[in-house]
Design a protein around this motif. Structure first.
Motif, PDB file in Angstrom:
ATOM      1  N   UNK A   1       0.823  -1.203   0.000  1.00 40.73           N
ATOM      2  CA  UNK A   1       0.000   0.000   0.000  1.00 40.73           C
ATOM      3  C   UNK A   1       0.857   1.253   0.000  1.00 40.73           C
ATOM      4  N   UNK A   2       2.029   1.165   0.621  1.00 42.03           N
ATOM      5  CA  UNK A   2       2.909   2.315   0.661  1.00 42.03           C
ATOM      6  C   UNK A   2       3.366   2.749  -0.718  1.00 42.03           C
ATOM      7  N   UNK A   3       3.282   1.831  -1.683  1.00 46.85           N
ATOM      8  CA  UNK A   3       3.677   2.168  -3.041  1.00 46.85           C
ATOM      9  C   UNK A   3       2.592   2.936  -3.789  1.00 46.85           C
ATOM     10  N   UNK A   4       1.389   2.985  -3.222  1.00 48.30           N
ATOM     11  CA  UNK A   4       0.308   3.718  -3.868  1.00 48.30           C
ATOM     12  C   UNK A   4       0.516   5.218  -3.697  1.00 48.30           C
ATOM     13  N   UNK A   5       0.333   5.956  -4.778  1.00 49.38           N
ATOM     14  CA  UNK A   5       0.467   7.407  -4.721  1.00 49.38           C
ATOM     15  C   UNK A   5      -0.784   8.012  -4.110  1.00 49.38           C
ATOM     16  N   UNK A   6      -0.715   9.311  -3.827  1.00 51.45           N
ATOM     17  CA  UNK A   6      -1.894   9.988  -3.294  1.00 51.45           C
ATOM     18  C   UNK A   6      -3.044   9.900  -4.291  1.00 51.45           C
ATOM     19  N   UNK A   7      -2.732   9.990  -5.583  1.00 48.02           N
ATOM     20  CA  UNK A   7      -3.776   9.879  -6.599  1.00 48.02           C
ATOM     21  C   UNK A   7      -4.403   8.488  -6.568  1.00 48.02           C
ATOM     22  N   UNK A   8      -3.557   7.451  -6.396  1.00 51.05           N
ATOM     23  CA  UNK A   8      -4.084   6.085  -6.312  1.00 51.05           C
ATOM     24  C   UNK A   8      -5.070   5.955  -5.156  1.00 51.05           C
ATOM     25  N   UNK A   9      -4.713   6.542  -4.013  1.00 52.85           N
ATOM     26  CA  UNK A   9      -5.585   6.460  -2.841  1.00 52.85           C
ATOM     27  C   UNK A   9      -6.856   7.276  -3.040  1.00 52.85           C
ATOM     28  N   UNK A  10      -6.727   8.459  -3.637  1.00 54.59           N
ATOM     29  CA  UNK A  10      -7.913   9.285  -3.897  1.00 54.59           C
ATOM     30  C   UNK A  10      -8.842   8.612  -4.907  1.00 54.59           C
ATOM     31  N   UNK A  11      -8.264   7.820  -5.812  1.00 52.63           N
ATOM     32  CA  UNK A  11      -9.073   7.154  -6.836  1.00 52.63           C
ATOM     33  C   UNK A  11      -9.893   5.996  -6.269  1.00 52.63           C
ATOM     34  N   UNK A  12      -9.700   5.674  -4.991  1.00 51.13           N
ATOM     35  CA  UNK A  12     -10.505   4.623  -4.375  1.00 51.13           C
ATOM     36  C   UNK A  12     -11.924   5.101  -4.087  1.00 51.13           C
ATOM     37  N   UNK A  13     -12.115   6.430  -4.078  1.00 51.96           N
ATOM     38  CA  UNK A  13     -13.447   6.985  -3.784  1.00 51.96           C
ATOM     39  C   UNK A  13     -14.507   6.503  -4.767  1.00 51.96           C
TER      40      UNK A  13
END
Length: 266
Positions: free
Chosen positions: A8-20
Motif C-alpha cells: 500500500x505504501x507504493x500507492x500514490x496519493x492519486x491512487x488512494x484518492x481514486x478509491x473513492x
C-alpha cells in the motif's frame, strides 16, 4: 491494512484518492486515508485529529510504521459493505490473495433484524421464520436490533457457498416476531394462518442449509464469474442465448394458465 504496508505504501496519493469512485458503488460518500510514517501521519485528514486521537486510531487498527489506514464514515451497513469490498479489491490488485489456497469459515450469530427507517418497521435480515438465540430473547422487548439469530453461512475464500438457519417452532414466538415486523394478528392469520396452526400442534426444532453448487464450481475451476460455470447464462437483457427465451407464446397457451399480457403504454 496491517501487514500490507509495503504494497500500500507504493500507492500514490492519486491512487488512494481514486478509491473513492470504487467505494461509491457501495453507497459510501468517500474514503479517507493516512500513511503511518516515523514522523507521524501523512494524510489530508491529519489536521482534523489531535495527536491523542491519532495514537488511539493506530492502537485500534494495530497500525505500524509503513502501514496505511483507510476510513469511511456512514451507517454501519454502508461502511461494512464499502470497506469489506475495498479490502478484497486491494487484496486482488496488490496480489495479496493466494490463488491456490482454500479458506473455509462459518459465519454465525447474524443480527435477527434491522430497523427500516423508510418503512418505519423492523425487517428480518434472513427471513421472518429464523429463530433468535435463546439468550437474546429478552432483547425482543427492549432492543430487537441487538438480538442475534440462529442463522449461519459457510464461506469459501470470502464468497458465500451455503447458508441456512434454525427455524422458529414456537407459535407465540413466531407471532411476536411477525408483530415486530408490523404484521398484526389479522394479517398474520390471513398470510400465515396455516403455518401458525401447524406450529400449534408441536413442531420440533428444525433447520436446514442450502449450498450454491454454481459458486463452488466457480471457485474450484478458477472462474471469475458465475456466468462462466452456468450452463445457460442469460444476457444483460435476461435473454437465453441458446433458446432466445423469453419469446412470444400463443394466446391459447396464456389462457390455459390464466395469464394476460398487457402492452406498455406509448
Amino acid at each position: 491494512m496491517p501487514g500490507a504496508g509495503v504494497c500500500l505504501g507504493e500507492l500514490s496519493r492519486k491512487d488512494l484518492d481514486d478509491l473513492t469512485p470504487f467505494v461509491a458503488t457501495f453507497g459510501a460518500k468517500g474514503i479517507a486515508w493516512t500513511k503511518i510514517t516515523a514522523e507521524g501521519w501523512q494524510s489530508p485528514i491529519a489536521k482534523f485529529l489531535s495527536d491523542a486521537e491519532q495514537k488511539a486510531i493506530e492502537q485500534i487498527a494495530e497500525a505500524q510504521v509503513g502501514d496505511v489506514v483507510l476510513f469511511s464514515a456512514d451507517r454501519a451497513k454502508v461502511v461494512h459493505d464499502a470497506l469489506g469490498n475495498l479490502r478484497l479489491h486491494l487484496g486482488e490488485k496488490l496480489g495479496l490473495i493466494p490463488e491456490k489456497d482454500y479458506a473455509l469459515v462459518w459465519v454465525v450469530e447474524f443480527p435477527l433484524m434491522e430497523f427500516d427507517a423508510q418503512e418505519k418497521r423492523y425487517v428480518a435480515l434472513h427471513h421472518p421464520f429464523t429463530s433468535p438465540l435463546d439468550e437474546d430473547l429478552p432483547l425482543l422487548d427492549s432492543e430487537p436490533v441487538k438480538c442475534r439469530s440462529k442463522a449461519y453461512d459457510l464461506a469459501l475464500n470470502g464468497i458465500e457457498i451455503g447458508g441456512g438457519s434454525i427455524r422458529i417452532h414456537q407459535v407465540e414466538l413466531q407471532k411476536k416476531i411477525l408483530g415486530l415486523m408490523g404484521i398484526g394478528a389479522e394479517e398474520a392469520e390471513a398470510k400465515f394462518g396455516f403455518f401458525l396452526e401447524a406450529l400449534s400442534f408441536g413442531a420440533p426444532p428444525h433447520g436446514g442449509i442450502a449450498f450454491g453448487i454454481d459458486r463452488l464450481a466457480m471457485l474450484l475451476s478458477g472462474a471469475k464469474s458465475l456466468r462462466d460455470v452456468i450452463a445457460f447464462p442469460k444476457s444483460q437483457r435476461a435473454v437465453c442465448m441458446l433458446t432466445d427465451a423469453p419469446s412470444s407464446v400463443e394466446t391459447r397457451q396464456l389462457r390455459e394458465l390464466g395469464i394476460r399480457v398487457s402492452g406498455a403504454e406509448k
